[in-house]
Design an enzyme around this catalytic site. Structure first.
Site, PDB file in Angstrom:
ATOM      1  CB  THR A   9       4.656  13.864 -16.533  1.00 31.00           C
ATOM      2  OG1 THR A   9       4.032  12.777 -17.214  1.00 31.00           O
ATOM      3  CG2 THR A   9       5.965  14.215 -17.232  1.00 31.00           C
ATOM      4  CD  GLU A  10       2.862   7.326 -15.253  1.00 26.84           C
ATOM      5  OE1 GLU A  10       2.321   7.270 -14.145  1.00 26.84           O
ATOM      6  OE2 GLU A  10       2.488   6.656 -16.233  1.00 26.84           O
TER       7      GLU A  10
END
Lengths: 222, 226, 222, 226
Positions: free
Chosen positions: C57-58
């Protein structure tokens, strides 16, 4: 405003250890400091434990302590000169890109470097003698030279053959251009910059004698 | 040198009108709500705020915006389900907006902290967000030249600090904190707890104290009310 | 070599969930995958626990688990859509610059994104409708679009008004140029690239019917 | 996907002649000696090796050099008290040398891992190491343009890995390992111990497993002999 040089002519030149002590005295409380390999490491011996000064080593650590002795020696914990050291409470480790980002990003308050030559304008030559058979090796010198808020050089003012190492223009290959702020030597302390060299203090020599020995634009410092 | 403060108000003292302020957080995770509340009380105005989002709900950054204290937002994702405060100001023409791809936002702050003068970046090539920017082909790929994003102040929420300013974070609340801490002249951090030097594992420190100017302890709210 | 399109005309178009399952089936074991916000998150439901697939996840995490429920909810642990998630064994946290270095440096094997429009050459438009009153918001879309080794788009092939979202040239503002490798829709799966769109599979429609509906250079895929 | 190998020989299989190989370590701290020994047995030659130093004493990188397997060294500090193997080869004209400032070495590998096409860097301006390179003045300061340093293989020594390839290091032996792991097509790591997923603190992982291709366990030598 009267500008006076503090002339200490009642004593001889500073010893290496005294230069180190003199540098240590000028480092502000709580500063983050990198001491280059070689002579500058002597400065650490003169930083009081209550100074709050935090030492950085380029190989990825803040909060470096003294050289390790006996059982303290751990091959995974060394300084930039590859000498085993110890860790102080509050230390932090980081990788090389982060360590040099810290150095190059201007976060260190002071770094102390040795030098072959320094110019009155603050150019630094400390990585290569230019001798044709020398194996060049730069390490982190160029990064430190341009990175710290204040770059300090520690050296003897004269080479073994008596020629000054504070020069108009460096003849050795440069490490950095206009990067040295202060120069501490056995004979004098200088502030360097675009305006040339200002002498703030002398040891075992008068300002006039010093000026006669050097071939650089010189002025009494604040 | 890091100073530890008894209150968030003391920690934010001296922030000047017109400052550029980095505000940590990704949504509410890692948002330094107590420091922002203190900044609201402190009074600095005409601010440029750099943060991933443009405020959520009515607290934190949204509250600062509602006070009319922000001239310009620099962020990657202003539009959210609960960004009504920003949306209203923007539609009323009362706030400037610079949209920056999230990776550029992070990398530009990293460059500011690392002394990089500019960098060729693969993101945004051929898009409206790269319009007018210098591009260059390197090894067959096109890049856009991006510049560092520096700031006067960073407001960061971390988990625990030691007295030297070393920080650890919690889970994805880490997000922008570590990189913002490197990019500001003055980095101000709120933490739940301050420990003595030696109280954090040196291998696990995320932000070394060199990047931290002021720390204020803010006990966990959920803890304080239960 | 005979090129054949797998035409599934004995069934209707894929549901959203079936598209997600179809994408999941093509992701290799052990891949590092980023699922964009919105529809692409559905893909996670179809990744077997023994697939060895690791979700990124960024906002700074590898090893992201499913959406948190009940006592698992922790406001400090969310996905890119700000929804609370859980952590899997073997997770790692990192800051935003490191997270996007990972994305932009080409280390993710696959990312799955939604889209407003995709061109036959692989241009992507998924961040902005270009409507004058829309508040622009790009997030990490442009970084994902150019960063992952394989960029996959998941969308319905036709907009609500029946116009195709696979186009010759995007009319919406671009997210990335020539970046989409594969397009999974309710009606067909496409490989995109400089040579245009190749159809590998259809659902509830024949290749010829599909070609008639689209205004792009099309060919049967391998 | 990270694979865990029973032997260092299995871990270095397939390294090709002519490869560029990143070798971790700052002096002997963090040097992957066992992987280098395996590379010597494996036989790849005509290598370009990137490492901070050019070998110490007669083991590790120095042993690889002594075997005549390295065409070129890229490093910041070849000359050391115990670099006699390199010194001899260099003086005999049997090895090429590219000297790179240490910060550039690290940042160029970081750029390779981060997708940066090139970056303007303050180090080395006006010195022989920047000769012939593009420079630019940005905000009143001069910078040199530096390019990414990519490699085929990285050999790294870490402390503990989990089966997913997440790594932690020990003290200043961390040095170049984390950045090299990001810059190579294939990253091969030697560790003292491999634990199950969940055995490392996710907050303290330094190199996420995404950067690690192969792990080999090498028990601590001092432990093995005592």
């Amino acid at each position: 405003m009267t500008v006076t040089v503090r002339e200490h002519t009642d004593r001889g030149p500073l010893s290496r250890d005294e230069i180190a002590a003199r540098i240590a005295r000028d480092i502000p409380r709580g500063a983050y400091v990198n001491l280059g390999i070689g002579q500058p490491t002597l400065v650490a011996d003169h930083l009081g434990p209550d100074s709050g000064i935090v030492l950085h080593t380029e190989n990825g650590m803040l909060g470096m302590g003294p050289v390790a002795v006996g059982d303290q020696v751990d091959p995974d914990l060394t300084n930039a000169g590859k000498i085993p050291v110890v860790e102080l409470p509050g230390a932090a480790y980081f990788h090389h890109a982060d360590s040099f980002a810290m150095m190059r990003g201007g976060h260190l308050d002071v770094c102390v470097l040795g030098a072959f030559q320094v110019s009155a304008g603050g150019d630094l030559a400390n990585w290569h003698t230019g001798a044709p058979d020398a194996i060049p090796a730069v390490g982190g010198a160029m990064d430190l030279a341009i990175g710290a808020k204040q770059v300090v050089v520690m050296m003897t003012l004269l080479a073994k053959d008596g020629t000054p190492k504070l020069v108009r223009d460096c003849t050795y290959p440069l490490t950095g251009v206009g990067c040295v702020d202060r120069l501490y030597t056995d004979l004098a302390v200088f502030e360097l910059g675009p305006g040339g060299a200002a002498v703030t203090e002398t040891f075992g020599i008068s300002y006039d004698e010093l000026a006669a020995r050097l071939d650089v634009p010189l002025r009494p410092g604040a | 040198m890091t100073t530890v403060h008894d209150s968030v108000d003391e920690a934010v003292a001296g922030i000047e009108d017109g400052s550029t302020v980095l505000v940590g957080g990704f949504g509410m995770a890692g948002m330094p709500v107590d420091l922002i509340d203190a900044l609201i009380r402190q009074g600095a105005t005409d601010l440029t705020v750099v943060s991933n989002n443009a405020g959520n709900g009515d607290t934190g950054l949204a509250a600062l915006l509602a006070e009319g204290r922000v001239r310009k937002m620099v962020c990657s994702f202003p539009r959210q389900a609960d960004s009504w405060v920003f949306d209203g100001l923007y539609r009323a023409g009362r706030i400037e907006l610079e949209v920056v791809p999230q990776g550029n936002l992070a990398e530009r702050m990293r460059a500011a902290g690392a002394g990089i003068g500019a960098f060729f970046c693969p993101t945004g090539v051929g898009t409206p967000l790269a319009e007018g920017k210098e591009t260059r082909e390197i090894d067959g790929r096109t890049y856009v030249l991006e510049y560092p994003l520096r700031a006067d102040v960073a407001l960061v929420k971390a988990h625990v600090a030691d007295r030297m300013g070393n920080l650890v974070y919690r889970k994805t609340a880490r997000n922008f904190g570590p990189v913002m801490a490197t990019a500001a002249t003055t980095t101000i951090v709120q933490v739940q707890q301050v420990v003595e030097p030696g109280g954090l594992d040196p291998e696990a420190v995320v932000t070394p104290g060199i990047y931290v100017d002021r720390v204020a302890v803010v006990p966990d709210r959920s803890g304080a009310t239960s």
